[in-house]
Structure formats: structure tokens, C-alpha cells
Design an enzyme around this catalytic site. Structure first.
Site, PDB file in Angstrom:
ATOM      1  N   GLU A 162       0.839  -1.211   0.000  1.00 27.92           N
ATOM      2  CA  GLU A 162       0.000   0.000   0.000  1.00 27.92           C
ATOM      3  C   GLU A 162       0.869   1.254   0.000  1.00 27.92           C
ATOM      4  O   GLU A 162       0.790   2.076   0.921  1.00 27.92           O
ATOM      5  CB  GLU A 162      -0.899   0.014   1.241  1.00 27.92           C
ATOM      6  N   TYR A 219       3.630  18.252  11.510  1.00 27.71           N
ATOM      7  CA  TYR A 219       4.590  17.209  11.878  1.00 27.71           C
ATOM      8  C   TYR A 219       5.994  17.762  12.098  1.00 27.71           C
ATOM      9  O   TYR A 219       6.923  16.978  12.310  1.00 27.71           O
ATOM     10  CB  TYR A 219       4.738  16.168  10.754  1.00 27.71           C
ATOM     11  N   CYS A 273      -3.360  34.019  10.061  1.00 29.83           N
ATOM     12  CA  CYS A 273      -3.237  34.624  11.378  1.00 29.83           C
ATOM     13  C   CYS A 273      -2.956  33.543  12.404  1.00 29.83           C
ATOM     14  O   CYS A 273      -3.798  33.226  13.253  1.00 29.83           O
ATOM     15  CB  CYS A 273      -4.513  35.392  11.703  1.00 29.83           C
TER      16      CYS A 273
END
Ligand SMILES: *Cc1c(COP(=O)(O)O)cnc(C)c1O
Length: 429
Positions: free
Chosen positions: A276, A319, A358
């Protein structure tokens, strides 16, 4: 590695200049290379040819219909994690027998839809989910196949948000529970439980975690076979790396050299292997183009404020991911020799590359030595083909960006830039 290269100081994708693309469709813009997609898919397929796997592309990493069609035409199956992804995969004419469906929270409606489409394999993540799948299969009278996602308790040494195979993760069931799972559900009349599914996390930059998890899965399969269960499928999941920095990731051959020997005899004896992959195919096949709106100094820092930000590419902010960023047009001396965190070239300036939102967390690159930037400069954010556009949002009511696919010396828009009308289309006032 990919088809994004500087020619005479100007970045091109295959035979098309990035500046021309930006001039034609504006920024921010995701640019994908057909040739890179093809090359990555074929390299993986060839490397694993001795065990002839079904290669299911992970739709969640890059789900544009044109990309799914390109990969379907190369013979890829699809790895989906929602009804929406299944809908996309169906749209491009893929064969649902070559689709696998994972995810910890499949809803009744999604399960019913997937059954009706006759998808090849459900990757089941809990006892309760299996019972629900079996109930819906019985009610609809549709038979299907399933694999149990097991959690091999392997540390892929990646970010904790993308580490999915450790004991404390929400995915799959513990190895110790797998045999009991098969005893409870391994003889269901509608859902034939006949595979083991692994997906340990992403990106995994070494082969060792795969060796460890496949070894554990094979031991489990032997135990189950000994108890009379028929296991004909092993789905190894995804997670192969990509080159966010030059030569950061093992090549397809290196993953295959580690994994294939463990499985070759089993495949000869009838075991079917599924892969996958997502990122390893898509990441280096895409670049995000963004324009510098303003430059300014705050304290002793240089800021380049761009028209793309965390709403366009979430990975740096979410991340702490590294993406190489460089202007698309530079003098010869400033063509980057490789993609790395620190390049030593004349006249670079320490710069924060940020977005317009912002939010202080709205950045693309922090504390980076890059050529001095000016208003209107075009920047390339590399390795953005996976988990780029699919994680983009309309936060601060910015319409989603345009996507472009390059093939040779041509390019075409594969997703139009959204308009303000699109932003409010589903709302009432
Ligand atoms: C996300 C995911 C993948 C793909 O991961 P990549 O790192 O993009 O290869 C494969 N399988 C499952 C179950 C996933 O959730």
C-alpha cells in the site's frame, strides 16, 4: 529521483518551466510530474516482481482523479480509508477487486457502500468492527473478504503522529489477540477472514522495522494455519520513504532486497502479497509553487511571507516536517547542488518562510539559509506530492489551490483553483 530540475538557472518540471506554469495558472499551485509518478510506480513494481504483489496506491496521500487514473492505467489497485476515497477510485474505472479498505472508524454507510461496490478486501481493525461488518454483510447478502490488521509492536522510528504499529497505537489489534480473533470470527459465513494486514507507520527510512514486523506476521500466520485457518493474503501496508532531502530514503530495490527473501517461498505456495505505497510514489512527484508577497525583518530575522501556508501544505506545521524550499529562478551560482537542510553557497540569508494566515504556526520552512528573496519571487516547495493537497484546507477562507499535471512539454489543469463562490457554495445566509 524526480523530474524537477534547473535548466539555466530556472526550475522546470519535465519539459515545462515552472515560471510559465505560475504565469498561466497563478499561485499557490501544486505541480505534478507524470514521468515521476510512472517511474516510481514501475520501479517499485519491478523491484518486488519476484513476489508479484498487488500494489494498492494509498489514495489519501494524493487523491486527484487524474493521478488515480494515471496509476490505475499502470495497473495499480487502490488503498482507500473512507467512502469518499472509494468513490474517487471508482470514478476512474479501477477494478474494485483490487481495492483494499482500511481505517479504524468505518461507518455503517461506508461499509454498505464498499460491500455494494464489491471491493476486494476489508482491513478490519477491531472485534467490534468485524461484528458490524459481518452483520451488514449478512443483511445485504453480500459476501466479502477481510484481513485482520495486527499491531506488531514495532517502532518505525518516525514522528509520533505517523507511527501506527506500536502497542499503544489506536490501529489494529495486538498480536497476542490475533489468534483469539480468528477463533471468534474466522469461520463467518459472509465475511471470509483470510489475511493479515500490517501498516507500521510512515515514513520508514530503514528496512529493519519491515523485517521485524513481517517476521512476526509470518509466525502468526503459521500459528493460525496450524489451527486450521486458511490465510492466503499478507498485506504489508505502506510507509516506504521519500527524498525530502537528497538520497534520504532507501530505493525500492533496497526495501525489496530485505523483504522479498522472507516471502518468496510462501508466494510460490500460493500466498498473495499486497503493498500500500503512497508517499514513496507521490511525494517527489509534486512541488508546491508559491509567490513571495512581502519580505520584512522582525528583530534580527528575515521573513518571507508567501501566498501558501499551513492551509496549503500542513506538514511543516503539523509534523515539523522538512521540505526543501528554493526560488525557481536563480543565478547559476545559486542553483542548489542537492536538497539539504544546510547548503553552503555565496550570499544566502537566514530566512523564515511563512504563510499569510493569522497563526504563528503558519510556516513552510523555519530558519533556512536560502537566496535573498524579493517581492514577487516564485518559490518551489519540494516533495509536496504526498499529503500536500489532500491535507489542504480553506482556513482563513482561502480557496483551495489549483493542481497541474505535466507530461513532457505539456501541462494541464487537473483541479481548477477554487473561487470565492466555491467557498460559500454549501452555506446559507
Ligand atoms: C497512510 C496509509 C498508507 C500509506 O502510507 P505511505 O507512507 O504514504 O506509504 C498505507 N496503508 C495504510 C493503512 C495507511 O493508513
Amino acid at each position: 529521483m524526480d523530474d524537477f530540475r534547473y535548466l539555466k538557472g530556472s526550475l522546470s518540471c519535465e519539459g515545462v518551466s515552472m515560471r510559465d506554469i505560475a504565469k498561466s495558472v497563478g499561485t499557490p499551485c501544486y505541480v505534478y510530474s507524470c514521468a515521476t509518478f510512472r517511474q516510481h510506480f514501475i520501479r517499485l513494481r519491478d523491484a518486488f516482481a519476484p513476489i508479484n504483489p498487488l500494489i494498492c496506491f494509498s489514495v489519501k496521500c494524493c487523491s486527484n482523479l487524474s493521478i488515480l487514473r494515471l496509476l490505475t492505467e499502470l495497473g495499480a489497485g487502490m488503498d482507500v480509508v473512507s467512502g469518499g476515497e472509494l468513490f474517487r477510485a471508482m470514478k476512474v474505472g479501477g477494478d474494485p477487486k483490487n481495492f483494499v479498505y482500511a481505517g479504524v472508524g468505518k461507518s455503517d454507510a461506508e461499509i454498505r457502500y464498499a460491500l455494494e461496490q464489491r471491493i476486494g478486501l476489508f482491513n478490519v481493525e477491531s472485534e467490534m468492527e468485524f461484528e458490524n461488518l459481518a452483520r451488514i454483510a449478512r443483511e445485504t447478502g453480500i459476501h466479502t473478504g477481510a484481513a485482520l490488521r495486527v499491531n506488531p509492536d514495532v517502532d518505525p522510528k518516525t514522528h509520533r503522529y505517523t507511527s501506527t504499529g506500536k502497542r499503544e497505537s489506536k490501529f489494529g489489534v495486538d498480536l497476542e489477540r490475533a489468534a483469539a480473533f480468528f477463533r471468534s470470527y474466522g469461520r463467518d459465513p459472509f465475511v471470509s477472514l483470510r489475511g493479515i494486514h500490517l501498516h507500521i507507520g510512515s515514513p520508514v527510512y530503514t528496512t529493519a522495522p519491515y523485517l521485524e514486523s513481517v517476521t512476526k506476521a509470518l509466525a502468526l500466520m503459521d500459528e493460525l494455519t496450524g489451527q486450521g485457518f486458511q490465510i492466503d493474503t499478507l498485506d504489508l501496508g505502506g510507509g516506504f520513504g521519500a527524498d525530502y532531502e537528497s538520497d534520504q530514503s532507501p530505493l525500492a530495490d533496497e526495501y525489496a532486497n530485505a523483504i522479498v527473501p522472507l516471502l518468496r517461498d510462501r508466494v510460490t505456495n500460493g500466498l498473495r502479497i499486497i503493498l500500500e505505497p503512497g508517499r514513496t510514489i507521490a511525494a517527489n512527484a509534486g512541488v508546491l509553487l508559491t509567490k513571495v508577497e512581502y519580505v520584512k525583518k522582525s528583530g534580527d530575522r528575515n521573513f518571507a511571507i508567501c501566498d501558501a501556508g499551513m492551509h496549503t501544505l500542513l506538514r511543516p506545521s503539523h509534523y515539523g516536517a522538512f521540505h526543501f524550499v528554493w526560488p525557481t529562478d536563480v543565478p547559476a551560482a545559486l542553483v542548489p547542488p542537492r536538497r539539504a537542510r544546510e547548503l553552503v553557497l555565496p550570499g544566502l540569508e537566514r530566512t523564515e518562510v511563512v504563510g499569510p494566515l493569522c497563526e504563528t504556526g503558519d510556516f513552510l520552512a523555519e530558519d533556512r539559509m536560502i537566496p535573498p528573496l524579493h517581492r514577487g519571487d516564485l518559490l518551489a516547495v519540494y516533495t509536496a506530492g504526498a499529503y500536500g493537497m489532500t491535507m489542504a484546507s480553506r482556513y482563513n477562507s482561502h480557496p483551495l489551490p489549483v493542481e497541474v499535471l505535466v507530461e513532457g512539454d505539456q501541462f494541464r489543469v487537473i483541479r481548477e483553483r477554487e473561487t470565492y463562490d466555491d467557498l460559500v457554495h454549501h452555506e446559507s445566509a
